[in-house]
Design an enzyme around this catalytic site. Structure first.
Site, PDB file in Angstrom:
ATOM      1  N   THR A 183     -19.092  -2.862 -49.107  1.00 45.00           N
ATOM      2  CA  THR A 183     -19.978  -2.435 -50.198  1.00 45.00           C
ATOM      3  C   THR A 183     -19.310  -1.390 -51.085  1.00 45.00           C
ATOM      4  OG1 THR A 183     -20.935  -0.852 -48.666  1.00 45.00           O
ATOM      5  CG2 THR A 183     -22.143  -2.892 -49.005  1.00 45.00           C
ATOM      6  N   GLY A 184     -18.177  -0.858 -50.656  1.00 51.33           N
ATOM      7  CA  GLY A 184     -17.500   0.190 -51.426  1.00 51.33           C
ATOM      8  C   GLY A 184     -16.734  -0.373 -52.603  1.00 51.33           C
ATOM      9  N   ILE A 185     -16.157   0.518 -53.371  1.00 50.62           N
ATOM     10  CA  ILE A 185     -15.446   0.102 -54.582  1.00 50.62           C
ATOM     11  C   ILE A 185     -14.205  -0.730 -54.240  1.00 50.62           C
ATOM     12  CG2 ILE A 185     -14.249   2.322 -54.687  1.00 50.62           C
ATOM     13  CD1 ILE A 185     -14.391   2.184 -57.668  1.00 50.62           C
ATOM     14  N   ARG A 213     -22.597  -0.952 -42.888  1.00 52.77           N
ATOM     15  CA  ARG A 213     -23.852  -0.541 -42.233  1.00 52.77           C
ATOM     16  C   ARG A 213     -25.054  -1.090 -42.984  1.00 52.77           C
ATOM     17  NH1 ARG A 213     -23.046   5.813 -41.518  1.00 52.77           N
ATOM     18  NH2 ARG A 213     -22.001   5.432 -43.479  1.00 52.77           N
ATOM     19  N   THR A 218     -12.754   1.762 -45.558  1.00 53.48           N
ATOM     20  CA  THR A 218     -13.860   2.716 -45.490  1.00 53.48           C
ATOM     21  C   THR A 218     -13.479   3.966 -44.710  1.00 53.48           C
ATOM     22  OG1 THR A 218     -16.228   2.917 -45.012  1.00 53.48           O
ATOM     23  CG2 THR A 218     -14.887   1.799 -43.360  1.00 53.48           C
ATOM     24  N   LEU A 266     -20.249   6.449 -54.398  1.00 49.67           N
ATOM     25  CA  LEU A 266     -20.244   7.766 -55.032  1.00 49.67           C
ATOM     26  C   LEU A 266     -18.858   8.285 -55.349  1.00 49.67           C
ATOM     27  CD1 LEU A 266     -23.071   9.451 -52.999  1.00 49.67           C
ATOM     28  CD2 LEU A 266     -23.149   8.509 -55.278  1.00 49.67           C
ATOM     29  N   MET A 267     -17.834   7.721 -54.696  1.00 58.04           N
ATOM     30  CA  MET A 267     -16.488   8.278 -54.896  1.00 58.04           C
ATOM     31  C   MET A 267     -15.848   7.547 -56.057  1.00 58.04           C
ATOM     32  SD  MET A 267     -15.547   9.865 -51.771  1.00 58.04           S
ATOM     33  CE  MET A 267     -13.979   9.136 -51.481  1.00 58.04           C
ATOM     34  N   TYR A 297      -5.962  10.619 -42.151  1.00 53.00           N
ATOM     35  CA  TYR A 297      -5.172   9.420 -42.461  1.00 53.00           C
ATOM     36  C   TYR A 297      -4.113   9.175 -41.384  1.00 53.00           C
ATOM     37  CZ  TYR A 297      -6.938   9.323 -47.325  1.00 53.00           C
ATOM     38  OH  TYR A 297      -7.702   9.245 -48.455  1.00 53.00           O
ATOM     39  N   LYS A 343      -3.855  11.878 -50.215  1.00 48.37           N
ATOM     40  CA  LYS A 343      -3.942  13.053 -49.324  1.00 48.37           C
ATOM     41  C   LYS A 343      -2.889  12.940 -48.228  1.00 48.37           C
ATOM     42  CE  LYS A 343      -8.367  13.337 -48.164  1.00 48.37           C
ATOM     43  NZ  LYS A 343      -9.159  12.495 -49.096  1.00 48.37           N
TER      44      LYS A 343
END
Length: 357
Positions: A13-15, A36, A74, A182-183, A148, A115
């Site tokens: 569902t993320g970008i 989820r 994710t 949101l990110m 990471y 990062k």
């Protein structure tokens, strides 16, 4: 001939995950999307609802599925890096442990980010030890806790145990379309610009002078998806870490005005201090609700569309940040994406989907 490639996109569902799922489906892969709260907006994506921290839930959800390729897109944000390490390494470990007995997995691709080279924001902000840019894939790990690294180590360990190949993908700021993610710098700036337009405010640069004046790059979600599929199906690319960015570089002091111009508003550049977007937008919740009602938009809740804190982290860095793409370029991955076009495409889609006016 039956389709041999079965993908499991973790975080569909993320970008990153949703753009990857669309890319895989367009290449005729059987594609499962694990999350989820699965969404059903992607045609031909087979949703799997599971909690990566709950082994029983994973076993039940994956019972009838034997993926050949796993794409990890994710992570979960926690209050401390120690907690990030504990939780995010468990996500990788649990999934690979549950799939291990099936012996179906040939390749695991892990999406992390810059990062890896920069460390947590607190680290380089306080230490003042800035890494050399452009960031290169061969740069060693930093002597700092980093989730990471923990995720990579879980993958290396399981790859030795189960015999699959792997790839690691380190995008810069990801630009793309995914609602509720949101990110997302593009949707955050689109919403901010829409508020500025409606209220007659100027679009104020929220970041540092280094980011304003220095060279930058970003990563289109589409080009990241293409690299993920390429690395997982190209023998010479196996067991390698890759930076991934659009292939062009820009300065924000050029792009900021171009983005404001698209919305027909006035922009203000860096003037003498960082002016965080989080502070700039903290009282805009009611304003956005009114805008959403006025233009009959789909989402009235500003918090579901904009992540000012994340955009502030990206644009507030005390150094210019760009990446070197030697590893994938030298192996023949030559995709390119124009960055201004990346942003405009997202803005157009947000308009078409009635997310912004």
């Amino acid at each position: 001939m039956e389709n041999r490639n079965i993908a499991l996109v973790v975080g569909a569902t993320g970008i990153t995950g949703s753009n990857l799922a669309e890319e895989l489906i367009s290449q005729d892969w059987t594609t499962y999307g694990l999350s989820r709260n699965p969404n059903d907006t992607i045609k031909n994506l087979i949703p799997i609802k599971a909690d990566l921290l709950d082994i029983q839930s994973l076993e039940n959800a994956l019972e009838g599925t034997s993926p050949t390729h796993i794409y990890f897109t994710t992570w979960m944000r926690n209050d401390t890096e120690e907690e990030n390490i504990r939780v995010n390494s468990a996500l990788v470990r649990n999934l690979l442990d549950v799939l291990s007995p099936k012996k179906s997995v040939k390749h695991v691709a892990l999406v992390t980010g810059l990062k890896h080279y920069l460390g947590p924001f607190e680290a380089y902000a306080k230490e003042g030890k800035l890494p050399e840019t452009p960031l290169r894939e061969e740069q060693p790990r930093l002597p700092l806790p980093n989730f990471y690294y923990a995720q990579e180590d879980e993958m290396y360990k399981t790859s030795e145990r189960d015999g699959f190949t792997w790839s690691i993908h380190r995008p810069h700021t990801v630009v793309g379309y995914a609602v509720g993610n949101l990110m997302n710098i593009a949707s955050t700036l689109a919403v901010y610009a829409s508020i500025c337009k409606e209220t007659g405010r100027k679009m104020i640069w929220p970041g540092s002078s280094e980011q304003w004046n220095g060279l930058s790059d970003v990563t289109d979600a589409g080009i990241l998806a293409k690299q993920l599929v390429w690395a997982s199906t190209t023998d010479s690319a196996k067991n390698t870490a890759f930076n991934i960015a659009n292939g062009d570089v820009f300065r924000w002091k050029w792009l900021w005005y171009r983005l404001a111009n698209y919305f027909g508003i006035e922009a203000v550049g860096f003037e003498d201090t960082i002016r965080p977007l989080e502070k700039e937008m903290e009282n805009d919740h009611e304003i956005w609700k009114n805008i959403a009602q006025k233009y009959q938009l789909k989402e009235e809740n500003l918090q579901r569309l904009a992540s000012a804190w994340h955009t502030d982290l990206d644009l507030g860095r005390p150094l210019e940040v760009m990446t070197d793409m030697t590893n994938s370029r030298s192996l023949g991955f030559n995709e390119y994406q124009n960055t201004e076009k990346s942003f405009i495409e997202v803005f157009e889609k947000l308009k078409a989907e009635k997310i912004i006016p």
